[in-house]
Structures are given as structure tokens and as C-alpha cells.
Write a protein that holds these residues in place. Structure first.
Motif, short mmCIF file in Angstrom:
data_model
loop_
_atom_site.label_atom_id
_atom_site.label_comp_id
_atom_site.label_asym_id
_atom_site.label_seq_id
_atom_site.Cartn_x
_atom_site.Cartn_y
_atom_site.Cartn_z
N PHE A 107 0.82 -1.21 0.00
CA PHE A 107 0.00 0.00 0.00
C PHE A 107 0.86 1.26 0.00
N PHE A 108 1.94 1.25 0.76
CA PHE A 108 2.80 2.44 0.83
C PHE A 108 3.42 2.73 -0.54
N LEU A 109 3.90 1.70 -1.21
CA LEU A 109 4.51 1.90 -2.52
C LEU A 109 3.49 2.38 -3.54
N MET A 110 2.26 1.88 -3.44
CA MET A 110 1.23 2.26 -4.40
C MET A 110 0.76 3.69 -4.23
N TYR A 111 0.54 4.11 -2.98
CA TYR A 111 -0.14 5.38 -2.74
C TYR A 111 0.79 6.51 -2.32
N VAL A 112 2.01 6.19 -1.93
CA VAL A 112 2.98 7.23 -1.55
C VAL A 112 4.21 7.12 -2.44
N GLY A 113 4.96 6.05 -2.27
CA GLY A 113 6.12 5.80 -3.11
C GLY A 113 7.23 6.83 -2.91
N GLY A 114 8.28 6.69 -3.70
CA GLY A 114 9.38 7.65 -3.66
C GLY A 114 10.41 7.39 -2.56
N ARG A 115 10.09 6.52 -1.62
CA ARG A 115 11.03 6.19 -0.55
C ARG A 115 10.59 4.87 0.07
N ILE A 116 11.46 4.33 0.89
CA ILE A 116 11.17 3.09 1.59
C ILE A 116 10.51 3.42 2.92
N ALA A 117 9.45 2.74 3.24
CA ALA A 117 8.79 2.94 4.53
C ALA A 117 9.64 2.32 5.64
N LEU A 118 10.05 3.15 6.59
CA LEU A 118 10.90 2.68 7.68
C LEU A 118 10.27 2.85 9.05
N HIS A 119 9.35 3.80 9.20
CA HIS A 119 8.85 4.16 10.52
C HIS A 119 7.37 3.78 10.65
N LEU A 120 7.09 2.86 11.56
CA LEU A 120 5.74 2.32 11.76
C LEU A 120 5.20 2.73 13.12
N GLN A 121 3.91 3.01 13.16
CA GLN A 121 3.21 3.17 14.43
C GLN A 121 2.06 2.19 14.47
N GLU A 122 2.04 1.38 15.52
CA GLU A 122 0.98 0.38 15.70
C GLU A 122 0.10 0.82 16.87
N ASP A 123 -1.09 1.31 16.57
CA ASP A 123 -2.04 1.68 17.61
C ASP A 123 -2.85 0.45 18.04
N PHE A 124 -3.36 0.48 19.27
CA PHE A 124 -4.01 -0.69 19.86
C PHE A 124 -3.06 -1.89 19.74
N CYS A 125 -1.80 -1.70 20.08
CA CYS A 125 -0.76 -2.66 19.71
C CYS A 125 -0.75 -3.92 20.56
N GLY A 126 -1.33 -3.90 21.76
CA GLY A 126 -1.28 -5.09 22.61
C GLY A 126 0.16 -5.46 22.94
N THR A 127 0.57 -6.66 22.54
CA THR A 127 1.95 -7.12 22.78
C THR A 127 2.90 -6.66 21.68
N ALA A 128 2.45 -5.79 20.81
CA ALA A 128 3.28 -5.21 19.74
C ALA A 128 3.97 -6.29 18.90
N PHE A 129 3.26 -7.37 18.67
CA PHE A 129 3.80 -8.46 17.87
C PHE A 129 4.10 -8.00 16.45
N LEU A 130 3.20 -7.21 15.88
CA LEU A 130 3.41 -6.68 14.54
C LEU A 130 4.64 -5.77 14.50
#
Length: 404
Positions: A107-130
Motif C-alpha cells: 500500500f505504501f509503494l502504491m499510494y505514496v512511493g518515492g522512498r522506503i517505509a521505515l517508521h511504523l506506528q501500531e495503535d491498539f498494539c497489545g503485545t506489539a507483535f506486529l
């Protein structure tokens, strides 16, 4: 009623052969979605379930009715120390972060692109497995997790992050707080001194404190000093913010949903980013439902209460039947959900300032067929596809992508 030895003893040879056959055919995800199937992109769980079977629950349904009176049935509040952690069971049966991450990158490459996605925020993360899986494959990646459950966050600090290696703690920031008030959330850390000196994400030099004694306590804890709230810790803009496991259904009011989406948008990079959430629906989602999936050492049960058509609310409970211990962990997780519709989510995202909204939907197997079918082969190769129209089905799942 206790699950007797005869249920698992006399049938062990047959069940073991079935399990082995099922392992070879079906290495898929045990999803939080009661009908979720294997995703099509790199979706092998790191903590891999041994296999899954459809279970005829006609007998176990009566057992569930009697379970509250049984000494071998336990609730999560009094879970004994020798029992498997409910968080580990959840990760094994519910989550499959590799597949989610593959779609996030797509999704990031399709709708934003131009760079590599490096920074993620996981809301409702629980044990932050993702989040921990996100960090695993690229040393440049960072992650932020936010959740109200400090027990789940501390479990992550003790069990998930250490598996990343020496730099794991330096690339992830976990916050304890409400997604509706993210700036008031407080950092979770093993030791405040380590927090200041080791976390490369913190750019605010004024928060650095010197001369604090080191702690030998490895248990995660919420830092109580207000200087460790998200307000005073500068983090890089997120490339991706996500809210999975249908967590947005925990927000019952439209105003709260719009407010949360605004906070998610504010967290995204000024260079552009995406917010991604998931949602389920279909005719079976608006009815009382109970489904099971059998894993090697336990059975995962999804129980959906009656559906209120006026408030669009239901209660979801997750139970685990533990084979080795011959016990049931009932209501290990329980949620009051408002089941939002796709148009409602789109309208709220647009109101929150996202410039475009995209739906990626897949049809799921019929719930009545699943309860009568051994295995979960149907629908395994069905991919999520972007859609502007989609006819109602017994069950469907969707990714919703908001582009900022």
C-alpha cells in the motif's frame, strides 16, 4: 464439564495423523477474524501454529454452557503461573504479522512511493507483535506502539523485544495510554536511564537526565515522570500508522472515531504516509455465532453475542481450550464492539483530513460451510483486491487505506 481423557486419549493416534496431514496442507494464519484465511503474501507466522482443523462443536457447546461450574475452567483473572500465557496463545492463534506487513509495504509503494517505509506506528498494539516483526527484517526500521493494556505492553518488553537482539529496545518505543489522547500516553521502559541514553528515536535533548543509577530489574514498567509522555518525546514522522485486529470497533462514537483518525494523520510524515485499518462484515457478522479452530496444543474459540441492530453493537469473547492441561481459559479476551460500515469509515477518514481512501476486500468462506468442513482450504488463494463496489456476502474482510 471437564474435558475428559477419553476425548483426547483414545483418539490421539487418529488425531495425530490428521494433524500431520493438516500441517502439510494448511500452514496458514489463525486469525482474529473468525473466518480469516491464509493471506497470499509471505504470511507464515514466526510463531507457527502446528495446523488447524474445523471442529464440530455440537458437544463442546454444551460443555461451554457448563464450564462456569467446573473446577478445571479458569478465567483470565486467576490464570495460574504454570498455564500458557494468554498473550502467547493470542499471538499463535490470532495474529500473523508477516502478511499484514507485506500488504502495508504494498500500500505504501502504491499510494505514496518515492522512498522506503521505515517508521511504523501500531495503535491498539497489545503485545506489539506486529511492531517487533516489522523491526526484524531491516535494522533501519523503527516502531512505536500504543495501547491501554499495560500488562500486554510489559509482556512484550519481557518476551517479544528481547528476541530482536541487542538493538531491539533502541528501535521501539512503547506507550501506555489512550489512542484518543496519545500525547498524554507514557513511555514503557525497563529503566529511565536506559530510555534516555539508548533510544535513538528520542531527539529532545532536554529530556536527558544524567547520574541515574542503573536498575537490574528487567521487568517493563510505565515511566511515571511526565517528561516521558509522548508530548515531550520527539519521534520521526511515521510512514505508516496501523490499527489492526478490528480495534477501531472499540470506538463506539463517531466523534471519537474522527478524533482518532485525526491523531493518526498527525502522526504521519509531512512527506506523505498511510493509515491502514482492518474491518470485517457480512451477514454472519450480524448474528450470534460461535466458531472454533483447533491447533496442536489448544483450541481457539471465537464467540460472538447477539447483534444490536440499532446500536450496531456486539460482544466478542475469545476462549482457549488447553489440551495438555485439559482446562479452558474462558473470556481470555472480551470486547464490546460497534461494527462500523465501510462508508462510515470512509466518511470519517475524509473528515479527519485524509486526501483519499481505498478499500481492499476479499470474500471469506461461508460460516455454515466452515462449521461442517474439515480444514480451511476454501478461499486460501483468494487475494485482497481494491474495490469500489462489493456485493454483500456471508463474510468478508477488508483493509481500509487512508492516504495523507
Amino acid at each position: 464439564m471437564t474435558v475428559g481423557v477419553s476425548l483426547f486419549g483414545g483418539e490421539m493416534g487418529k488425531r495425530e495423523k490428521q494433524k500431520q496431514r493438516q500441517e502439510r496442507r494448511n500452514r496458514g494464519r489463525g486469525s482474529f477474524s473468525y473466518l480469516q484465511e491464509d493471506q497470499d503474501i509471505d504470511d507464515t507466522p514466526r510463531i507457527s501454529p502446528s495446523g488447524e482443523e474445523a471442529v464440530d462443536d455440537s458437544n463442546e457447546e454444551q460443555e461451554e454452557d457448563d464450564a462456569d461450574d467446573d473446577e478445571a475452567t479458569i478465567n483470565h483473572e486467576n490464570q495460574s503461573h504454570d498455564m500458557p500465557s494468554k498473550f502467547l496463545l493470542y499471538q499463535q492463534s490470532v495474529q500473523s504479522p508477516k502478511g499484514d506487513i507485506s500488504y502495508l509495504q504494498k500500500f505504501f509503494l502504491m499510494y505514496v512511493g518515492g522512498r522506503i517505509a521505515l517508521h511504523l506506528q501500531e495503535d491498539f498494539c497489545g503485545t506489539a507483535f506486529l511492531s517487533t516483526e516489522w523491526l526484524r527484517s531491516d535494522s533501519r526500521r523503527t516502531a512505536v506502539g500504543l495501547d491501554l493494556d499495560d500488562e500486554a505492553l510489559n509482556w512484550c518488553m519481557e518476551n517479544n523485544i528481547p528476541s530482536l537482539g541487542a538493538d531491539g529496545f533502541s528501535r521501539i518505543s512503547l506507550f501506555h495510554g489512550n489512542v484518543l489522547q496519545p500525547l498524554q500516553s507514557k513511555l514503557v521502559n525497563t529503566d529511565p536511564q536506559k530510555l534516555v541514553s539508548n533510544i535513538s528515536l528520542a531527539q529532545n535533548e532536554e529530556n536527558m537526565q544524567a547520574g541515574m543509577p542503573e536498575s537490574d530489574d528487567l521487568t517493563g514498567s510505565v515511566v511515571q515522570d511526565d517528561t516521558f509522555t509522548k508530548t515531550y518525546i520527539t519521534l520521526p514522522g511515521r510512514d505508516i500508522v496501523c490499527a489492526f485486529n478490528y480495534s477501531c470497533c472499540c470506538l463506539h462514537k463517531r466523534a471519537d472515531l474522527v478524533l482518532y483518525f485525526k491523531h493518526a494523520r498527525d502522526a504521519l510524515s509531512t512527506k506523505g504516509g498511510i493509515f491502514v485499518m482492518d474491518l470485517y462484515g457480512g451477514t454472519s457478522s450480524e448474528d450470534k455465532l460461535r466458531l472454533q479452530r483447533r491447533f496442536h496444543n489448544f483450541t481457539y474459540v471465537w464467540e460472538q453475542a447477539e447483534f444490536d441492530i440499532i446500536q450496531r453493537k456486539t460482544r466478542i469473547s475469545l476462549h482457549f481450550h488447553l489440551k495438555k492441561e485439559q482446562r479452558k481459559l474462558r473470556h481470555a479476551f472480551s470486547y464490546s464492539w460497534r461494527l462500523w460500515t465501510l462508508p462510515e469509515i470512509r466518511d470519517c477518514l475524509e473528515e479527519a483530513g485524509f486526501r483519499s481512501v481505498h478499500f481492499w476486500v476479499r470474500d471469506m468462506p461461508d460460516s455454515t460451510e466452515i462449521m461442517k468442513t474439515e480444514g480451511f482450504g476454501a478461499g486460501k488463494n483468494v487475494k485482497y483486491e481494491e474495490a469500489t463496489t462489493f456485493q454483500q456476502q456471508d463474510s468478508w474482510n477488508a483493509y481500509i487505506v487512508g492516504v495523507a
